[in-house]
Write a protein that holds these residues in place. Structure first.
Motif, PDB file in Angstrom:
ATOM      1  N   GLU A  49       0.318  -1.121 -12.894  1.00 14.65           N
ATOM      2  CA  GLU A  49      -0.310  -1.614 -14.437  1.00 14.65           C
ATOM      3  C   GLU A  49      -0.865  -2.051 -13.531  1.00 14.65           C
ATOM      4  OE1 GLU A  49       1.658  -4.209 -17.474  1.00 14.65           O
ATOM      5  OE2 GLU A  49       2.969  -2.341 -17.930  1.00 14.65           O
ATOM      6  N   ILE A  50      -1.174  -2.668 -12.351  1.00 13.22           N
ATOM      7  CA  ILE A  50      -2.402  -3.491 -11.679  1.00 13.22           C
ATOM      8  C   ILE A  50      -3.220  -2.906 -11.139  1.00 13.22           C
ATOM      9  CG2 ILE A  50      -2.774  -5.501  -9.860  1.00 13.22           C
ATOM     10  CD1 ILE A  50      -2.306  -7.020 -13.046  1.00 13.22           C
ATOM     11  N   ARG A  51      -1.532  -1.992 -10.389  1.00 11.80           N
ATOM     12  CA  ARG A  51      -2.505  -0.639  -9.402  1.00 11.80           C
ATOM     13  C   ARG A  51      -3.832   0.605 -10.067  1.00 11.80           C
ATOM     14  NH1 ARG A  51       2.664  -2.144  -6.435  1.00 11.80           N
ATOM     15  NH2 ARG A  51       3.480  -0.767  -7.931  1.00 11.80           N
ATOM     16  N   GLN A  52      -3.060   0.203 -11.219  1.00 13.71           N
ATOM     17  CA  GLN A  52      -3.965   1.152 -11.716  1.00 13.71           C
ATOM     18  C   GLN A  52      -5.376   0.527 -11.783  1.00 13.71           C
ATOM     19  OE1 GLN A  52      -3.413   4.099 -13.057  1.00 13.71           O
ATOM     20  NE2 GLN A  52      -6.083   4.380 -14.377  1.00 13.71           N
ATOM     21  N   GLN A  53      -5.249  -0.897 -12.338  1.00 10.95           N
ATOM     22  CA  GLN A  53      -6.981  -1.299 -12.514  1.00 10.95           C
ATOM     23  C   GLN A  53      -7.781  -1.823 -10.957  1.00 10.95           C
ATOM     24  OE1 GLN A  53      -6.094  -5.651 -13.771  1.00 10.95           O
ATOM     25  NE2 GLN A  53      -4.418  -4.818 -15.289  1.00 10.95           N
ATOM     26  N   TYR A  54      -7.033  -1.258 -10.441  1.00 10.51           N
ATOM     27  CA  TYR A  54      -7.493  -1.614  -9.006  1.00 10.51           C
ATOM     28  C   TYR A  54      -7.667   0.049  -7.946  1.00 10.51           C
ATOM     29  CZ  TYR A  54      -8.229  -6.258  -8.987  1.00 10.51           C
ATOM     30  OH  TYR A  54      -8.617  -7.425  -9.876  1.00 10.51           O
ATOM     31  N   ARG A  55      -7.400   1.106  -8.581  1.00  6.35           N
ATOM     32  CA  ARG A  55      -7.324   2.393  -8.298  1.00  6.35           C
ATOM     33  C   ARG A  55      -7.683   2.531  -6.760  1.00  6.35           C
ATOM     34  NH1 ARG A  55      -7.100   7.617 -12.372  1.00  6.35           N
ATOM     35  NH2 ARG A  55      -6.127   9.603 -10.326  1.00  6.35           N
TER      36      ARG A  55
ATOM     37  N   LEU B 185      -1.300 -10.989  -8.453  1.00  5.86           N
ATOM     38  CA  LEU B 185      -1.243 -11.170 -10.315  1.00  5.86           C
ATOM     39  C   LEU B 185      -0.328 -10.536 -11.114  1.00  5.86           C
ATOM     40  CD1 LEU B 185      -4.473  -8.796  -9.633  1.00  5.86           C
ATOM     41  CD2 LEU B 185      -4.169 -11.241  -9.823  1.00  5.86           C
ATOM     42  N   TYR B 186       0.294  -9.287 -10.325  1.00  9.75           N
ATOM     43  CA  TYR B 186       2.007  -9.026 -11.161  1.00  9.75           C
ATOM     44  C   TYR B 186       3.199  -9.595 -10.910  1.00  9.75           C
ATOM     45  CZ  TYR B 186       3.183  -5.851  -7.699  1.00  9.75           C
ATOM     46  OH  TYR B 186       3.705  -5.076  -5.885  1.00  9.75           O
ATOM     47  N   GLN B 187       3.551 -10.415 -10.037  1.00  7.25           N
ATOM     48  CA  GLN B 187       4.489 -11.087  -9.419  1.00  7.25           C
ATOM     49  C   GLN B 187       5.268 -11.859 -10.500  1.00  7.25           C
ATOM     50  OE1 GLN B 187       4.890 -12.209  -5.958  1.00  7.25           O
ATOM     51  NE2 GLN B 187       5.632 -10.059  -4.671  1.00  7.25           N
ATOM     52  N   PRO B 188       3.459 -12.805 -10.850  1.00 11.60           N
ATOM     53  CA  PRO B 188       4.582 -13.728 -12.158  1.00 11.60           C
ATOM     54  C   PRO B 188       4.473 -13.095 -13.377  1.00 11.60           C
ATOM     55  CG  PRO B 188       2.005 -14.388 -10.766  1.00 11.60           C
ATOM     56  CD  PRO B 188       2.538 -12.828 -10.677  1.00 11.60           C
ATOM     57  N   LYS B 189       4.069 -12.216 -12.882  1.00 10.36           N
ATOM     58  CA  LYS B 189       4.444 -10.969 -14.570  1.00 10.36           C
ATOM     59  C   LYS B 189       5.340 -10.971 -14.811  1.00 10.36           C
ATOM     60  CE  LYS B 189      -0.134  -9.493 -15.608  1.00 10.36           C
ATOM     61  NZ  LYS B 189      -0.455 -10.096 -16.881  1.00 10.36           N
TER      62      LYS B 189
ATOM     63  N   VAL C 192       0.085  -1.157  -0.228  1.00 10.36           N
ATOM     64  CA  VAL C 192       0.250  -0.250   0.188  1.00 10.36           C
ATOM     65  C   VAL C 192       0.869   0.914   0.010  1.00 10.36           C
ATOM     66  CG1 VAL C 192      -1.315   1.564   1.139  1.00 10.36           C
ATOM     67  CG2 VAL C 192      -1.803  -1.485   1.533  1.00 10.36           C
ATOM     68  N   LEU C 193       2.033   1.597   0.651  1.00 12.43           N
ATOM     69  CA  LEU C 193       2.575   2.703   0.797  1.00 12.43           C
ATOM     70  C   LEU C 193       3.221   2.632  -0.311  1.00 12.43           C
ATOM     71  CD1 LEU C 193       3.507   2.344   4.547  1.00 12.43           C
ATOM     72  CD2 LEU C 193       1.680   3.682   3.316  1.00 12.43           C
TER      73      LEU C 193
END
Length: 287
Positions: free
Chosen positions: A256-262, A171-175, A14-15
């Motif tokens: 990219e993922i945080r933007q999806q869950y903004r 969601l993003y670490q595997p990417k 989060v931070l």
């Protein structure tokens, strides 16, 4: 051992999204402050119901460190290896937990009453569907929920948003690890390790082999084994592109993922800031 190569902790996730200018130490200090205030609220709430409670000590900055791809901090590695000493330290604290001794001295009915006072009855909960589809529920009754409601203001919003943001790394670490740039950097890292006389194809392979390597060793010797490998891993992470590539890709895919869950990220950060302010006020009053 090896817990520090897992998914990023909620607070760090989060931070990092909302306070890029803050240092790791600042973030850890803020999280610890909120935890101390939460513990104080719980103590007061439990006392009103005739029960005692001893809040656990907040995790230290070193305990909060996460290395999801590779250990790249030689100083941390020299102190903790892969964190086995920190795990042992946490287990010792749990074994000496006064709450455990307190509960052991109570009757079965009283233990059930303490559990209900602390964590609620389970009759009412805030349920969240996290990325990946699993459903996680948290009771909205009991002293823990009351403490969080007092700190964060909107308990349901906090649980929903923070639970989602706390699971975004899956969601993003595997990417990151599947990116050819990361894999190329791991190959370079492996070559560096080989030059140091250590034949490992990846940092993850060290983790897989570590239990076998330390099996039968005394705690002090196992710690030295950890430190030797972790320091070599960190030195090679910095001597090759791996550390930078991992951080750059983590930021790229994470953003990219945080933007999806903004909405969830912003809600979590806003409520955390509110909680930090309330925590400071509470602890100042109780100092």
């Amino acid at each position: 051992m090896g817990i520090f190569r897992g998914s990023a902790a909620l607070v760090a996730t989060v931070l990092a999204a909302g306070c890029a200018a803050s240092t790791v130490g600042d973030r850890a200090a803020g999280a610890a402050l909120i935890e101390r205030a939460e513990g104080t609220f719980v103590v007061q709430c439990m006392a009103k119901q005739g029960f005692r409670y001893w809040p656990p000590a907040p995790a230290t900055a070193d305990e909060r460190r996460e290395f999801p791809y590779v250990v790249d901090d030689p100083a941390w590695a020299r102190a903790h290896g892969y964190g086995g000493d920190l795990v042992a330290q946490r287990e010792r604290r749990q074994a000496e937990d006064p709450n455990r001794r307190y509960l052991d001295a109570l009757s079965e009915d009283r233990r059930a009453a303490v559990a209900a006072a602390y964590g609620g009855t389970g009759s009412s909960a805030v349920e969240v569907v996290v990325p990946g589809g699993a459903t996680i529920g948290q009771s909205d009754t009991g002293c823990l929920a009351e403490a969080q409601r007092t700190l964060y203001g909107d308990f349901a919003a906090w649980v929903r948003a923070s639970t989602v943001t706390g699971n975004l790394s899956s969601l993003y670490q595997p990417k990151v690890t599947g990116d050819p740039r990361f894999q190329k950097a791991v190959t370079a890292w492996s070559g560096c390790m080989h030059s140091a006389g250590l034949s490992y194809a990846s940092p993850q392979q060290i983790q897989q082999k570590l239990p076998e390597l330390t099996d039968g060793q005394s705690p002090s010797r196992a710690h030295r084994t950890e430190v030797e490998l972790a320091v070599a891993e960190a030195d090679c992470a910095l001597a090759t592109p791996l550390s930078k590539v991992a951080r750059d890709l983590d930021r790229q895919y994470g953003d990219e993922i945080r933007q999806q869950y903004r909405a969830e990220v912003e809600t979590t950060e806003r409520l955390r800031r509110d909680a930090l302010g309330r925590a400071e006020e509470l602890l100042a009053r109780n100092s």
